[in-house]
Design a protein around this motif. Sequence first.
Motif, PDB file in Angstrom:
ATOM      1  N   ALA A   1      -5.690  13.018   1.295  1.00 13.70           N
ATOM      2  CA  ALA A   1      -5.070  11.741   0.886  1.00 13.70           C
ATOM      3  C   ALA A   1      -4.322  11.186   2.148  1.00 13.70           C
ATOM      4  CB  ALA A   1      -4.118  11.942  -0.171  1.00 13.70           C
TER       5      ALA A   1
ATOM      6  N   ARG B   1       0.738   4.072  -2.969  1.00 13.40           N
ATOM      7  CA  ARG B   1       0.185   5.232  -2.617  1.00 13.40           C
ATOM      8  C   ARG B   1       1.288   6.442  -2.731  1.00 13.40           C
ATOM      9  NH1 ARG B   1      -3.702   2.696  -3.386  1.00 13.40           N
ATOM     10  NH2 ARG B   1      -5.246   2.252  -2.082  1.00 13.40           N
ATOM     11  N   TRP B   2       2.430   6.177  -2.270  1.00 16.05           N
ATOM     12  CA  TRP B   2       3.435   7.426  -2.237  1.00 16.05           C
ATOM     13  C   TRP B   2       4.512   7.261  -3.144  1.00 16.05           C
ATOM     14  CZ3 TRP B   2       1.539  10.659   1.242  1.00 16.05           C
ATOM     15  CH2 TRP B   2       0.803  10.222   2.056  1.00 16.05           C
TER      16      TRP B   2
ATOM     17  N   ILE C   1      -6.899   8.495  -6.094  1.00 11.26           N
ATOM     18  CA  ILE C   1      -6.532   7.144  -5.478  1.00 11.26           C
ATOM     19  C   ILE C   1      -7.891   6.616  -6.074  1.00 11.26           C
ATOM     20  CG2 ILE C   1      -6.363   5.657  -3.413  1.00 11.26           C
ATOM     21  CD1 ILE C   1      -5.395   8.104  -1.921  1.00 11.26           C
TER      22      ILE C   1
ATOM     23  N   GLN D   1      -4.621   7.804   4.480  1.00  7.28           N
ATOM     24  CA  GLN D   1      -3.613   6.705   4.860  1.00  7.28           C
ATOM     25  C   GLN D   1      -3.074   6.821   6.079  1.00  7.28           C
ATOM     26  OE1 GLN D   1      -4.297   5.894   1.607  1.00  7.28           O
ATOM     27  NE2 GLN D   1      -2.630   4.471   2.242  1.00  7.28           N
TER      28      GLN D   1
ATOM     29  N   GLY E   1      -2.811   6.900  -6.947  1.00 10.60           N
ATOM     30  CA  GLY E   1      -2.143   6.094  -5.857  1.00 10.60           C
ATOM     31  C   GLY E   1      -2.562   4.481  -5.831  1.00 10.60           C
ATOM     32  N   GLU E   2      -3.358   4.032  -6.771  1.00  7.84           N
ATOM     33  CA  GLU E   2      -3.234   2.656  -7.156  1.00  7.84           C
ATOM     34  C   GLU E   2      -2.439   2.329  -8.432  1.00  7.84           C
ATOM     35  OE1 GLU E   2      -4.684  -1.136  -6.175  1.00  7.84           O
ATOM     36  OE2 GLU E   2      -4.674   0.772  -4.986  1.00  7.84           O
TER      37      GLU E   2
ATOM     38  N   ASN F   1       0.966  -1.327  -0.122  1.00  7.80           N
ATOM     39  CA  ASN F   1      -0.016   0.011  -0.133  1.00  7.80           C
ATOM     40  C   ASN F   1       1.004   1.314  -0.182  1.00  7.80           C
ATOM     41  OD1 ASN F   1      -1.476   2.232   1.902  1.00  7.80           O
ATOM     42  ND2 ASN F   1      -3.016   0.905   0.792  1.00  7.80           N
TER      43      ASN F   1
END
Length: 184
Positions: free
Chosen positions: A126, A57-58, A116, A130, A66-67, A53
């Motif tokens: 965002a 995301r980052w 995302i 997270q 982010g996906e 993840n």
Amino acid sequence: MKTAYLESAKKQFEYYKSVGEKTFDQLSETDFFWQYNQESNSIAIIVNHLWGNMRSRWTDFLNSDGEKQWRNRDMEFEPVIQSKEELFQKWNEGWVCLFDALDMINEDNFDTKIYIRNQEHSILEAINRQLAHYAYHTGQIAYIGRMILGSKWKSLTIPKGKSDEFNNAKFARGKHKGHFSDEH
């Protein structure tokens, strides 16, 4: 305001990272792979999911969804981590990815829209999304650690039955200012 929020969010991420690490410090290697039952996640599986993840995301946070297409989320919930060393490597790699991305945010790009799963988010949204997600999973890690260790568990904050002792010591040290913080 924006930079104050970022600093606050970083502190919270650091806190949850430390919760995981304080749990890890109490465990043996086999404990990382313990599962309550076949349907539950081990700490190693949770770490693998967090790693996937965080990387998704980052990585390229300000520019791409982010996906990521390369993410294999279903595989994150399989027992792919095989050693304590691999677990720590993935744990650290995920957090480095997150903190590097947060360090790239500044006044000039704070209003960038983040996506995302094709859903638009502000940077604040965002980050909050997270932060809640990682707190949820680090809580699971600590809970699993506590289940494994039972009475050998060392509290990560104020030990059960020790609140009065903690509060009295805090007041005696003059560390009160009309409110309590969660720094223990």
